[in-house]
Motif scaffolding. Structure first.
Motif, PDB file in Angstrom:
ATOM      1  N   HIS A  93     178.447 -10.038  44.112  1.00 52.53           N
ATOM      2  CA  HIS A  93     178.000 -11.348  44.571  1.00 52.53           C
ATOM      3  C   HIS A  93     178.127 -11.411  46.087  1.00 52.53           C
ATOM      4  O   HIS A  93     179.140 -10.997  46.650  1.00 52.53           O
ATOM      5  N   THR A  94     177.108 -11.954  46.739  1.00 54.70           N
ATOM      6  CA  THR A  94     177.145 -12.192  48.182  1.00 54.70           C
ATOM      7  C   THR A  94     177.148 -13.696  48.385  1.00 54.70           C
ATOM      8  O   THR A  94     176.234 -14.392  47.950  1.00 54.70           O
ATOM      9  N   ILE A  95     178.198 -14.184  49.038  1.00 55.15           N
ATOM     10  CA  ILE A  95     178.415 -15.621  49.195  1.00 55.15           C
ATOM     11  C   ILE A  95     178.399 -15.970  50.684  1.00 55.15           C
ATOM     12  O   ILE A  95     179.046 -15.288  51.490  1.00 55.15           O
ATOM     13  N   ALA A  96     177.685 -17.028  51.039  1.00 57.15           N
ATOM     14  CA  ALA A  96     177.733 -17.566  52.398  1.00 57.15           C
ATOM     15  C   ALA A  96     178.620 -18.802  52.364  1.00 57.15           C
ATOM     16  O   ALA A  96     178.449 -19.680  51.516  1.00 57.15           O
ATOM     17  N   VAL A  97     179.567 -18.867  53.284  1.00 56.96           N
ATOM     18  CA  VAL A  97     180.486 -19.996  53.357  1.00 56.96           C
ATOM     19  C   VAL A  97     180.393 -20.580  54.761  1.00 56.96           C
ATOM     20  O   VAL A  97     180.701 -19.900  55.736  1.00 56.96           O
ATOM     21  N   LEU A  98     179.933 -21.821  54.858  1.00 54.26           N
ATOM     22  CA  LEU A  98     179.858 -22.514  56.137  1.00 54.26           C
ATOM     23  C   LEU A  98     181.186 -23.235  56.336  1.00 54.26           C
ATOM     24  O   LEU A  98     181.603 -24.010  55.467  1.00 54.26           O
ATOM     25  N   VAL A  99     181.854 -22.959  57.466  1.00 54.94           N
ATOM     26  CA  VAL A  99     183.194 -23.500  57.700  1.00 54.94           C
ATOM     27  C   VAL A  99     183.288 -24.091  59.105  1.00 54.94           C
ATOM     28  O   VAL A  99     182.530 -23.723  59.996  1.00 54.94           O
ATOM     29  N   ASN A 100     184.249 -25.000  59.285  1.00 58.44           N
ATOM     30  CA  ASN A 100     184.559 -25.487  60.627  1.00 58.44           C
ATOM     31  C   ASN A 100     185.116 -24.322  61.431  1.00 58.44           C
ATOM     32  O   ASN A 100     185.911 -23.530  60.924  1.00 58.44           O
ATOM     33  N   ILE A 106     180.104 -14.386  55.537  1.00 62.73           N
ATOM     34  CA  ILE A 106     179.371 -13.728  54.457  1.00 62.73           C
ATOM     35  C   ILE A 106     180.391 -12.854  53.735  1.00 62.73           C
ATOM     36  O   ILE A 106     180.960 -11.943  54.330  1.00 62.73           O
ATOM     37  N   ILE A 107     180.618 -13.158  52.468  1.00 65.88           N
ATOM     38  CA  ILE A 107     181.635 -12.463  51.675  1.00 65.88           C
ATOM     39  C   ILE A 107     180.943 -11.758  50.513  1.00 65.88           C
ATOM     40  O   ILE A 107     180.168 -12.373  49.785  1.00 65.88           O
ATOM     41  N   VAL A 108     181.248 -10.469  50.359  1.00 60.15           N
ATOM     42  CA  VAL A 108     180.762  -9.715  49.208  1.00 60.15           C
ATOM     43  C   VAL A 108     181.954  -9.471  48.301  1.00 60.15           C
ATOM     44  O   VAL A 108     182.998  -8.969  48.733  1.00 60.15           O
ATOM     45  N   THR A 109     181.805  -9.851  47.047  1.00 59.17           N
ATOM     46  CA  THR A 109     182.864  -9.693  46.061  1.00 59.17           C
ATOM     47  C   THR A 109     182.242  -9.282  44.728  1.00 59.17           C
ATOM     48  O   THR A 109     181.018  -9.319  44.583  1.00 59.17           O
ATOM     49  N   THR A 110     183.051  -8.888  43.782  1.00 54.95           N
ATOM     50  CA  THR A 110     182.540  -8.537  42.454  1.00 54.95           C
ATOM     51  C   THR A 110     183.230  -9.384  41.400  1.00 54.95           C
ATOM     52  O   THR A 110     184.359  -9.827  41.583  1.00 54.95           O
ATOM     53  N   GLY A 111     182.513  -9.582  40.317  1.00 56.96           N
ATOM     54  CA  GLY A 111     183.062 -10.336  39.196  1.00 56.96           C
ATOM     55  C   GLY A 111     181.933 -10.847  38.332  1.00 56.96           C
ATOM     56  O   GLY A 111     180.761 -10.696  38.657  1.00 56.96           O
ATOM     57  N   ASP A 112     182.310 -11.482  37.225  1.00 60.39           N
ATOM     58  CA  ASP A 112     181.283 -12.061  36.362  1.00 60.39           C
ATOM     59  C   ASP A 112     180.928 -13.447  36.889  1.00 60.39           C
ATOM     60  O   ASP A 112     181.464 -13.909  37.900  1.00 60.39           O
ATOM     61  N   ASP A 113     180.017 -14.131  36.216  1.00 56.08           N
ATOM     62  CA  ASP A 113     179.572 -15.450  36.672  1.00 56.08           C
ATOM     63  C   ASP A 113     180.710 -16.461  36.664  1.00 56.08           C
ATOM     64  O   ASP A 113     180.779 -17.347  37.523  1.00 56.08           O
ATOM     65  N   THR A 144     183.868 -15.804  37.284  1.00 53.77           N
ATOM     66  CA  THR A 144     184.665 -15.508  38.476  1.00 53.77           C
ATOM     67  C   THR A 144     184.014 -16.140  39.703  1.00 53.77           C
ATOM     68  O   THR A 144     184.692 -16.766  40.525  1.00 53.77           O
ATOM     69  N   LEU A 145     182.700 -15.989  39.819  1.00 61.77           N
ATOM     70  CA  LEU A 145     181.977 -16.572  40.946  1.00 61.77           C
ATOM     71  C   LEU A 145     182.147 -18.091  40.965  1.00 61.77           C
ATOM     72  O   LEU A 145     182.397 -18.692  42.018  1.00 61.77           O
ATOM     73  N   GLU A 146     182.045 -18.713  39.814  1.00 63.50           N
ATOM     74  CA  GLU A 146     182.213 -20.170  39.724  1.00 63.50           C
ATOM     75  C   GLU A 146     183.617 -20.577  40.169  1.00 63.50           C
ATOM     76  O   GLU A 146     183.790 -21.553  40.913  1.00 63.50           O
ATOM     77  N   GLN A 147     184.630 -19.819  39.740  1.00 58.90           N
ATOM     78  CA  GLN A 147     186.010 -20.101  40.152  1.00 58.90           C
ATOM     79  C   GLN A 147     186.176 -19.978  41.661  1.00 58.90           C
ATOM     80  O   GLN A 147     186.820 -20.813  42.307  1.00 58.90           O
TER      81      GLN A 147
END
Length: 160
Positions: free
Chosen positions: A5-12, A49-56, A58-61
């Motif tokens: 999973h590739t996640i974009a996280v917008l942060v202060n 930009i975070i790349v991690t692995t897991g099932d759906d 895990t991504l939801e958590q």
């Protein structure tokens, strides 16, 4: 089913935000394969930009836990849509002048570039998706990789 999973996280853009985000992953037992952080188009906000692995599940958590952090503005699963991802690597290899023509042929094939030449070494820069970087690293191994550094993945969704 475990997948990447590739996640974009917008942060202060605040001191300690990276530590809090990475700490969250560690405390929950989630692995970070790659993390890149930089400024965004919005002043005062950074994009991770975070790349991690897991099932759906895990991504939801991960998404739920990230939203609990005060400096997190938005979390987007980039891998849920068509996306562009790139990584940069610098690879220093031993390369005597006699071995360079063959080495330069590999560099050209990968649309990479030679960014430094010394009497006994060459530094190659390659940009592409993770699989391209991995393939280039494998082809550089016979020359003797003296040093390798990679940026980690940066990504965004395609289109509007």
């Amino acid at each position: 089913m475990t997948k990447k999973h590739t996640i974009a996280v917008l942060v202060n853009d605040q001191p300690g935000v990276l530590q809090r985000v990475s700490g969250l992953f560690g405390r929950r037992g989630f692995n970070i394969e790659s993390i890149t952080v930089g400024t965004s188009e919005e002043p005062g906000l950074s994009r991770m930009i975070i790349v991690t692995t897991g099932d759906d599940g895990t991504l939801e958590q991960i998404q739920k836990q990230l939203y609990k952090l005060i400096d997190v503005i938005k979390v987007i699963d980039l891998s849920a849509n068509p996306m562009i991802s790139r990584e940069l690597a610098l690879i220093k290899v031993g390369a005597e002048p006699s071995a360079r023509p063959e080495l330069f042929a590999v560099v050209d094939t990968f649309r990479a570039s030679v960014v430094d030449i010394s009497p006994s070494t060459v530094i190659v820069q390659v940009v592409g998706d993770t699989e391209k970087i991995d393939a280039m690293v494998e082809l550089m191994k016979p020359y003797g990789i003296l040093q390798l550094t990679r940026t980690g993945v940066t990504a965004m969704t395609r289109g509007a």
